[in-house]
Scaffold this motif. Structure first.
Motif, short mmCIF file in Angstrom:
data_model
loop_
_atom_site.label_atom_id
_atom_site.label_comp_id
_atom_site.label_asym_id
_atom_site.label_seq_id
_atom_site.Cartn_x
_atom_site.Cartn_y
_atom_site.Cartn_z
N THR A 182 82.37 21.78 71.99
CA THR A 182 81.14 21.11 71.57
C THR A 182 80.04 22.13 71.31
O THR A 182 79.32 22.05 70.30
CB THR A 182 80.67 20.11 72.65
OG1 THR A 182 81.70 19.13 72.85
CG2 THR A 182 79.39 19.41 72.22
N SER A 183 79.90 23.11 72.20
CA SER A 183 78.89 24.15 72.03
C SER A 183 79.16 24.99 70.78
O SER A 183 78.23 25.33 70.03
CB SER A 183 78.86 25.06 73.26
OG SER A 183 77.93 26.11 73.10
N MET A 184 80.41 25.30 70.51
CA MET A 184 80.75 26.07 69.33
C MET A 184 80.39 25.31 68.06
O MET A 184 79.88 25.88 67.10
CB MET A 184 82.24 26.42 69.34
CG MET A 184 82.63 27.43 70.42
SD MET A 184 84.42 27.70 70.53
CE MET A 184 84.73 28.58 68.99
N ALA A 185 80.68 24.01 68.06
CA ALA A 185 80.41 23.20 66.87
C ALA A 185 78.92 22.95 66.66
O ALA A 185 78.44 22.90 65.52
CB ALA A 185 81.15 21.87 66.98
N GLU A 186 78.17 22.83 67.76
CA GLU A 186 76.76 22.46 67.64
C GLU A 186 75.82 23.66 67.70
O GLU A 186 74.77 23.64 67.05
CB GLU A 186 76.40 21.47 68.75
CG GLU A 186 77.13 20.12 68.62
CD GLU A 186 76.76 19.15 69.72
OE1 GLU A 186 76.00 19.55 70.65
OE2 GLU A 186 77.22 18.00 69.67
N ARG A 187 76.17 24.70 68.47
CA ARG A 187 75.25 25.83 68.65
C ARG A 187 75.81 27.17 68.21
O ARG A 187 75.13 28.18 68.28
CB ARG A 187 74.83 25.90 70.13
CG ARG A 187 74.00 24.70 70.57
CD ARG A 187 73.47 24.87 71.98
NE ARG A 187 74.52 24.77 72.98
CZ ARG A 187 74.96 23.62 73.49
NH1 ARG A 187 74.45 22.47 73.07
NH2 ARG A 187 75.91 23.60 74.39
N GLY A 188 77.07 27.19 67.80
CA GLY A 188 77.65 28.43 67.30
C GLY A 188 78.00 29.45 68.35
O GLY A 188 78.20 30.63 68.05
N GLN A 189 78.12 29.05 69.60
CA GLN A 189 78.49 29.94 70.69
C GLN A 189 79.37 29.19 71.68
O GLN A 189 79.15 27.99 71.92
CB GLN A 189 77.25 30.47 71.41
CG GLN A 189 76.56 31.62 70.69
CD GLN A 189 77.39 32.89 70.70
OE1 GLN A 189 78.06 33.21 71.70
NE2 GLN A 189 77.39 33.63 69.60
N PRO A 190 80.37 29.88 72.25
CA PRO A 190 80.77 31.28 72.03
C PRO A 190 81.47 31.45 70.68
O PRO A 190 81.68 30.48 69.96
CB PRO A 190 81.73 31.54 73.20
CG PRO A 190 82.32 30.20 73.49
CD PRO A 190 81.21 29.20 73.26
N ASP A 191 81.86 32.69 70.40
CA ASP A 191 82.49 32.97 69.11
C ASP A 191 83.94 32.50 69.05
O ASP A 191 84.40 32.02 68.00
CB ASP A 191 82.48 34.49 68.84
CG ASP A 191 81.08 35.04 68.67
OD1 ASP A 191 80.29 34.43 67.93
OD2 ASP A 191 80.78 36.07 69.30
N ILE A 192 84.66 32.66 70.15
CA ILE A 192 86.11 32.41 70.16
C ILE A 192 86.51 31.54 71.34
O ILE A 192 86.09 31.80 72.47
CB ILE A 192 86.91 33.74 70.25
CG1 ILE A 192 86.48 34.73 69.18
CG2 ILE A 192 88.41 33.46 70.16
CD1 ILE A 192 87.09 36.12 69.37
N ALA A 193 87.32 30.53 71.09
CA ALA A 193 88.03 29.79 72.12
C ALA A 193 89.51 30.12 71.93
O ALA A 193 90.17 29.53 71.07
CB ALA A 193 87.79 28.29 72.00
N PRO A 194 90.05 31.09 72.67
CA PRO A 194 91.42 31.56 72.41
C PRO A 194 92.49 30.49 72.59
O PRO A 194 93.47 30.47 71.85
CB PRO A 194 91.60 32.69 73.43
CG PRO A 194 90.22 33.11 73.80
CD PRO A 194 89.41 31.85 73.74
N GLU A 195 92.31 29.60 73.58
CA GLU A 195 93.31 28.57 73.85
C GLU A 195 92.63 27.21 73.84
O GLU A 195 92.20 26.69 74.86
CB GLU A 195 94.00 28.82 75.19
CG GLU A 195 95.17 27.87 75.44
CD GLU A 195 95.90 28.13 76.73
OE1 GLU A 195 96.40 29.26 76.92
OE2 GLU A 195 95.96 27.22 77.59
#
Length: 333
Positions: free
Chosen positions: A70-83
């Motif tokens: 959710t944070s990646m989609a809405e705020r652009g962080q963190p850069d990578i979710a490996p799994e």
């Protein structure tokens, strides 16, 4: 769910091409380390390879499936979710992909992963009539609740896990409470593992949520119960994976695609070689199970596990990286 798969395939295709105008410097990179063992060691592995092989300045932060994606989609962080177990949060991932905020580099687990409700093998050996979840719920006497005499228990994962949401919804769908069961919040991955270990030590019944690949399933033989309805992708999206849905139905929990997800901003600013590594980096359940068993036996951290893997699996990881990066990684071991 079909839309997620289609967009995922599109994202994989886009990422495979690599950003044509990527900068030569890798720069700052943040990686999410989820609070289960396989995700922890993969985050550590990516950190070591990106740092030593590609010159990135890597920070690893704690995360969980739902809040991280959710944070990646809405705020652009963190850069990578490996799994990233994307099938647990289809709406979040679908939206992030369609809006161009998320990209998928490839499969983290080459042969996928499974989740569901498990029981110890000795329970099945003694009760061969138990094949499905509904069969097990007919026998509350076999699964005593540790803190509620006279009740049976279904053990759940900690808050923040997508699997915890689905298990809670399935508990409702099966009307397990009417069958005499309570849903136990184990509080953490360690608490969930400990509940299985205690059941085995005492040869007691246990039923609850678990997943593969894991060291626990290698150490303690467990049987995944079948479901009592076929998989309905639309219903799964509407309700089984939605904590706020009040009327979940029976639904089969199918094997998950476990992907590496990055933010689009990340893929645009890093060198193409970094995206190429993340696109190539994929391992099997057998490889991960073996590594996790070693980590458990040696009380190893994710960093320890990554170092052990790199030292003992050169034939595999060197296929993921450039020859130049491989030399730098070997020199750093």
């Amino acid at each position: 769910m079909k839309n997620v798969v289609k967009l995922t395939c599109l994202a994989i295709g886009l990422c495979a091409a690599g950003p044509a105008m990527a900068q030569e410097e890798c720069g700052e990179v943040t990686i999410a380390s989820m609070n289960w063992q396989s995700a922890e060691v993969l985050a550590s592995l990516d950190k070591f390879i990106l740092q030593h092989g590609y010159g990135c300045n890597v920070s690893v932060i704690s995360g969980d499936t739902v809040p991280t994606l959710t944070s990646m989609a809405e705020r652009g962080q963190p850069d990578i979710a490996p799994e990233a177990w994307v099938d647990l949060v289809p709406e979040v991932v679908n939206r992030g992909l369609s809006e161009g905020k998320l990209e998928v580099t490839g499969l983290a687990l080459s042969d996928g992963a499974e989740q569901g409700w498990f029981v110890p093998k000795y329970v099945i050996d003694a009760n061969p009539d138990i094949v499905t979840i509904a069969d097990a719920l007919k026998h509350p006497e076999l699964f005593p609740a540790p803190e509620e005499p006279g009740k049976a228990a279904v053990f759940n994962g900690p808050q923040g896990w997508g699997g915890t949401v689905v298990t809670s919804q399935l508990f409702k769908a099966y009307e397990a409470e009417k069958a005499g069961f309570v849903l136990v919040d184990t509080g953490s991955a360690a608490g969930l593992d400990g509940s299985i270990a205690r059941a085995y030590e005492r040869e007691e019944g246990w039923i609850g949520y678990y997943w593969a690949p894991t060291a626990i399933l290698g150490r303690y033989p467990m049987v995944k119960l079948n479901f009592d309805a076929p998989h309905d992708a639309d219903e799964w999206k509407r309700c089984n994976s939605n904590a706020d849905c009040p009327d979940p139905k029976l639904n089969e929990w199918v094997a998950d695609k476990v992907l590496t997800v990055v933010t689009s901003e990340f893929s645009e600013r890093v060198p193409a070689s970094v995206s190429e590594y993340l696109g190539a980096r994929s391992w099997s359940n057998a490889t991960v199970n073996s590594l996790l068993a070693w980590m458990t036996d040696n009380q190893a951290t994710g960093d320890d596990g990554a170092h052990y893997f790199l030292e003992n699996n050169k034939d595999l990881w060197t296929t993921w990286v450039s020859a130049e990066a491989a030399e730098k990684i070997e020199a750093a071991l």
